[in-house]
Design an enzyme around this catalytic site. Structure first.
Site, short mmCIF file in Angstrom:
data_model
loop_
_atom_site.label_atom_id
_atom_site.label_comp_id
_atom_site.label_asym_id
_atom_site.label_seq_id
_atom_site.Cartn_x
_atom_site.Cartn_y
_atom_site.Cartn_z
N CYS A 91 39.96 52.01 36.21
CA CYS A 91 39.08 51.23 37.08
C CYS A 91 39.12 51.73 38.51
CB CYS A 91 39.52 49.76 37.09
SG CYS A 91 39.81 49.06 35.46
N ASP A 92 40.30 52.01 39.03
CA ASP A 92 40.45 52.17 40.48
C ASP A 92 40.91 53.54 40.94
OD1 ASP A 92 39.60 49.56 40.84
OD2 ASP A 92 41.60 48.74 40.60
N CYS A 130 45.04 49.16 36.89
CA CYS A 130 44.09 49.85 36.01
C CYS A 130 43.63 51.16 36.64
CB CYS A 130 42.90 48.92 35.73
SG CYS A 130 41.59 49.69 34.77
C1 LIG Z 1 42.88 44.39 39.59
C2 LIG Z 1 41.98 44.71 38.41
C3 LIG Z 1 40.88 45.53 38.60
C4 LIG Z 1 40.04 45.82 37.53
N1 LIG Z 1 38.94 46.59 37.75
C5 LIG Z 1 38.10 46.86 36.73
C6 LIG Z 1 36.95 47.69 36.94
O1 LIG Z 1 36.71 48.19 38.04
N2 LIG Z 1 36.15 47.93 35.86
C7 LIG Z 1 36.42 47.42 34.63
O2 LIG Z 1 35.64 47.66 33.70
N3 LIG Z 1 37.51 46.66 34.40
C8 LIG Z 1 38.34 46.37 35.43
N4 LIG Z 1 39.47 45.63 35.20
C9 LIG Z 1 39.75 45.17 33.83
C10 LIG Z 1 38.88 43.96 33.48
O3 LIG Z 1 39.06 43.00 34.48
C11 LIG Z 1 39.28 43.40 32.12
O4 LIG Z 1 39.17 44.40 31.15
C12 LIG Z 1 38.36 42.23 31.76
O5 LIG Z 1 38.43 41.24 32.75
C13 LIG Z 1 38.74 41.62 30.41
O6 LIG Z 1 37.93 40.51 30.20
P1 LIG Z 1 38.37 39.34 29.22
O7 LIG Z 1 37.28 38.33 29.32
O8 LIG Z 1 38.74 39.88 27.91
O9 LIG Z 1 39.73 38.76 29.82
P2 LIG Z 1 40.11 38.16 31.28
O10 LIG Z 1 39.22 38.69 32.34
O11 LIG Z 1 41.56 38.37 31.37
O12 LIG Z 1 39.79 36.61 31.11
C14 LIG Z 1 40.60 35.78 30.34
C15 LIG Z 1 40.18 34.33 30.55
O13 LIG Z 1 40.90 33.51 29.64
C16 LIG Z 1 41.36 32.35 30.31
N5 LIG Z 1 42.51 31.82 29.57
C17 LIG Z 1 43.72 32.39 29.31
N6 LIG Z 1 44.48 31.54 28.59
C18 LIG Z 1 43.73 30.42 28.38
C19 LIG Z 1 43.97 29.17 27.73
N7 LIG Z 1 45.12 28.87 27.11
N8 LIG Z 1 42.96 28.24 27.74
C20 LIG Z 1 41.77 28.50 28.35
N9 LIG Z 1 41.50 29.67 28.97
C21 LIG Z 1 42.48 30.60 29.00
C22 LIG Z 1 41.65 32.84 31.72
O14 LIG Z 1 41.66 31.76 32.63
C23 LIG Z 1 40.47 33.77 31.94
O15 LIG Z 1 39.37 33.03 32.38
C24 LIG Z 1 40.32 45.30 36.25
C25 LIG Z 1 41.45 44.48 36.05
C26 LIG Z 1 42.26 44.18 37.12
C27 LIG Z 1 43.46 43.27 36.91
#
Ligand SMILES: Cc1cc2nc3c(=O)[nH]c(=O)nc-3n(C[C@H](O)[C@H](O)[C@H](O)COP(=O)(O)OP(=O)(O)OC[C@H]3O[C@@H](n4cnc5c(N)ncnc54)[C@H](O)[C@@H]3O)c2cc1C
Length: 307
Positions: free
Chosen positions: A134-135, A131
């Site tokens: 983000c970084d 990302c």
């Molecule tokens: C290395 C890295 C660094 C980042 N740094 C930043 C940053 O500095 N600032 C920022 O704003 N964003 C950052 N991001 C992006 C940010 O992490 C994502 O935009 C955010 O986490 C999205 O949130 P979400 O809840 O939609 O999904 P996710 O965080 O992807 O969570 C998805 C959840 O769904 C669960 N899940 C999936 N399938 C199933 C299933 N079948 N049954 C039950 N549970 C399931 C997973 O276990 C997880 O808990 C970063 C991402 C990465 C990879």
């Protein structure tokens, strides 16, 4: 019978749980294979509002969880392996147990595709990222490498050229999937250097605790060499975690949930939140915002249904 089940415990799921908890709905959150979601992979998050000195990703997501638990949200280990959304109550299988719910929030995220290199996972959050928004800021003045050949790789490379002394874009072929306009823009950027027909064999240095260099191989000549880099960005796409809902929820061809406005899906009573529907912004704050929207939609849906 639950009022609302939330699939996923990332920023979106936990924020939805907080709002649903405070609406007295006693939400149940299924944590999934990656408790805490993608933020649990990273280190410092500097762009989530409210933390002037930044906050570690795992702490941020754990804080939202604790906040949700304070208002009655419950968390369950496990992954949704099967779902029946054809009628209400909706039914979900978590491991061997079937759960019934009046409303459902899908917050299962979209996982970044990684290269699968030996040291890659160990250096995520320490120079390896998926990302740029983000970084990128952490890599001011250093040589930054971007991997990929599509539009997102070009976009990330262009964005990162604001920070790096040089951006090296590595692609395993000499043909690009990127659109002409995006490719031309990257090619016209004097800070971006293209390395085609090249693959990364590994990333260093785990012992130093951050990225220092990579080992590259030219696939046409077989030549192998080391290149110093400070930041390493993998831009080869994301996989939305919607396989378990396939055929029951409208998605685009890549599997992202298609929104029907707000947080609504095509199935009445099923809502989306976070990266599982968002292929544009993919940020913690947008995911959290959508978690809030989904919980408010659930509240209104249940109210209208007389619950
Ligand atoms: C290395 C890295 C660094 C980042 N740094 C930043 C940053 O500095 N600032 C920022 O704003 N964003 C950052 N991001 C992006 C940010 O992490 C994502 O935009 C955010 O986490 C999205 O949130 P979400 O809840 O939609 O999904 P996710 O965080 O992807 O969570 C998805 C959840 O769904 C669960 N899940 C999936 N399938 C199933 C299933 N079948 N049954 C039950 N549970 C399931 C997973 O276990 C997880 O808990 C970063 C991402 C990465 C990879």
């Amino acid at each position: 019978m639950h009022n609302v089940v939330i699939v996923g415990s990332g920023c979106a799921g936990n924020t939805a749980a907080l709002y649903a908890g405070r609406a007295n709905l006693k939400p149940l959150v299924i944590k999934g294979h990656e408790a805490g979601g993608q933020l649990s992979l990273t280190t410092l998050v500097e762009n989530f509002p409210g933390f002037p000195d930044g906050i570690n990703g795992p702490d941020l997501v754990e804080n939202i969880k604790k906040q949700a638990e304070r208002f009655g949200a419950e968390y369950m280990d496990g992954t949704v392996a099967e779902a029946d959304l054809s009628k209400r109550p909706f039914r979900l299988r978590v491991e061997k147990e079937w759960i019934e719910t009046r409303a459902l929030i899908i917050a299962s995220g979209a996982s970044a595709r990684w290269l699968g290199l030996p040291n890659e996972q160990k250096l995520i959050g320490h120079g390896v990222s998926s990302c740029a928004t983000c970084d990128g800021f952490f890599h001011r003045g250093s040589v930054i490498m971007v991997i990929g050949g599509g539009d997102s790789a070009m976009e990330e490379a262009n964005f990162l050229s604001r920070f790096g002394s040089e951006v090296i874009l590595v692609h395993r072929r000499d043909q690009f999937r990127a659109s002409k306009i995006m490719l031309d823009r990257a090619r016209a950027n004097p800070k971006i250097k293209f390395l085609t027909n090249t693959v990364v064999e590994d990333i260093y240095d785990v012992h130093k605790g951050h990225v220092t260099s990579v080992k590259l191989r030219d696939t046409s000549t077989g030549k192998v060499w080391d290149q110093e880099v400070g930041g390493f960005f993998v831009a080869i796409g994301h996989i939305p975690n919607t396989a378990v809902f396939k055929g029951q929820i409208d998605t685009d061809p890549d599997g992202y949930i298609l929104s029907k406005g707000g947080a609504r899906t095509n199935v009445n009573g099923v809502f989306h939140a976070g990266d599982v529907q968002d292929r544009t912004y993919r940020q913690a704050v947008t995911a959290a915002g959508m978690g809030c929207m989904a919980a408010i939609e659930v509240e209104r849906f249940l109210e209208a249904e007389g619950h």
